[in-house]
Design an enzyme around this catalytic site. Sequence first.
Site, short mmCIF file in Angstrom:
data_model
loop_
_atom_site.label_atom_id
_atom_site.label_comp_id
_atom_site.label_asym_id
_atom_site.label_seq_id
_atom_site.Cartn_x
_atom_site.Cartn_y
_atom_site.Cartn_z
N ILE A 137 -56.70 105.19 45.91
CA ILE A 137 -55.35 104.83 45.48
C ILE A 137 -54.64 104.02 46.56
CG2 ILE A 137 -53.18 105.77 44.59
CD1 ILE A 137 -55.77 106.44 42.99
N GLU A 138 -54.84 104.40 47.79
CA GLU A 138 -54.12 103.75 48.89
C GLU A 138 -54.62 102.34 49.17
OE1 GLU A 138 -51.55 104.39 50.60
OE2 GLU A 138 -51.10 106.46 50.09
N SER A 139 -55.92 102.16 49.25
CA SER A 139 -56.45 100.88 49.75
C SER A 139 -57.70 100.42 49.03
CB SER A 139 -56.78 101.03 51.24
OG SER A 139 -57.81 102.02 51.41
#
Length: 494
Positions: free
Chosen positions: A104-106
């Site tokens: 989700i983040e990167s």
Amino acid sequence: MALPAGPGAEATLPALVPASPPVPRSQLDPDGDGERSDLWARVRAGYAMPDLDGELVTKWEQWYSSRPDYVQRMTERGGRYLFHIVEEIERRGMPSDLALLPFIESAFNPQAVSSARASGMWQFMPATGRDFELRQNLFRDDRRNILASTQAALDYLQRLHARFGDWHLALAAYNWGQGNVQRAIERNQRAGLGTAYTDLRMPDETRNYVPKLQAVKNLVARPSAYGLVLPPLENHPFFLSVPVERDIDVALAARLAGLPLEDFQQLNPQMNKPVILAAGTPMLLLPYDNANLFLRNVEAHRGPLASWTAWVAQRNIRPAEAARIVGMSEDRLREVNRIPPRMMIKSGSTLLVPRSATAEQDVASHIADHAALALAPEARPVRRVVFKARKGDTVASVARRYKLSPVQVAQWNDAAGPKASFRPGQNVTVMLPAAQRTASARGPRAVAKAGTSANRAAGKARAGQKQVAAKPAARPQARAERNAKPAAQRVARN
């Protein structure tokens, strides 16, 4: 990240030593059972966070499942790091759901940088990174370091869970900030409303954050239900840590490990410069089959390992003088250290410079940990002047008019090069010494008028006292002439 080649990069490297046979994979999974040999199964078995459902989860399930190529790239890239993350999560007794958070983040890209300057696989902001001892200096940014950033992210998530007592709220705080989540909870408490994740008023990004993670969890749990095929991930380490005992060029380290530079940087993405400083990066990560190869080739290597080193300015110094001292061209010094025109190097700054053939000392730890480059305007103050281009104005003609470098004029105006032309009416920027009169930016005609006015003033001075008496009457007339000048000749200053 493109890294400049070392001064001696064109030299032929010695032949690589063949790697010794690797340890059999079976020794890494002595039980040999199917579940423990499949890393995806290990992740699914550790799910412990409450499930979330609803329209947002369905929306993100559809978004990911409609992009199978993206999911394939993301999961293949994540396969490099997932075993290490799962090991750390299990060691801490945390839910394995959190191992999927970098999706989700990167999208598991350790080089990712957001518009808000969050960086790395776990997307740490600069200040939060410093809070968790992720060093950010001239030579490295540990927010991109695979081991250090994973440890910091799990430390942070544990701290947030201890504060809020709920993993969904901890994730909201990881994305939005713990102060914002706390205020949202208190606001709902005062209003007699619920304080669960789904009850809080929050920005859209945070509102979608946990549903995104839930969607990825569902895809990993039942990929075939969404028409997806996950790449197989074996339940063993993808990389090992190997010691770095001397400073070494990034390109040479990749070569000695038998890896393409891009693959090497995917595991060691924290380096900001083309050299690895042993005092700041004592360990490298290498794929399982390349670790022994690297150690053997380093031992067999003859000649210097590093063609770059650090040089600390002992006083304020101009780039031209610093380049002369360290033995490189000023243009190259400016390029590799990103020093813009008309800037001086401040005392105590660290520069990347070529390492001489006789240099034996590696960079000291205090420099490796705290290196920074500080710049200041040249002693002669400058000011930014903007004016409207006239028909026929070019980069070269503007440079001649103000006695500037065409290259600088092109850079200031994002022009294609020193031979580029300006459109009539286009804003043109030049940087002039502060002592230079503004009239010079109004074009040749304005400069000529200024010269004529100066001649008149000189004549009045020779007239003695008569000039003094004439001044009060002349001022209103001069002001009226200035106000009557065409707007196109006026100078806009910033």
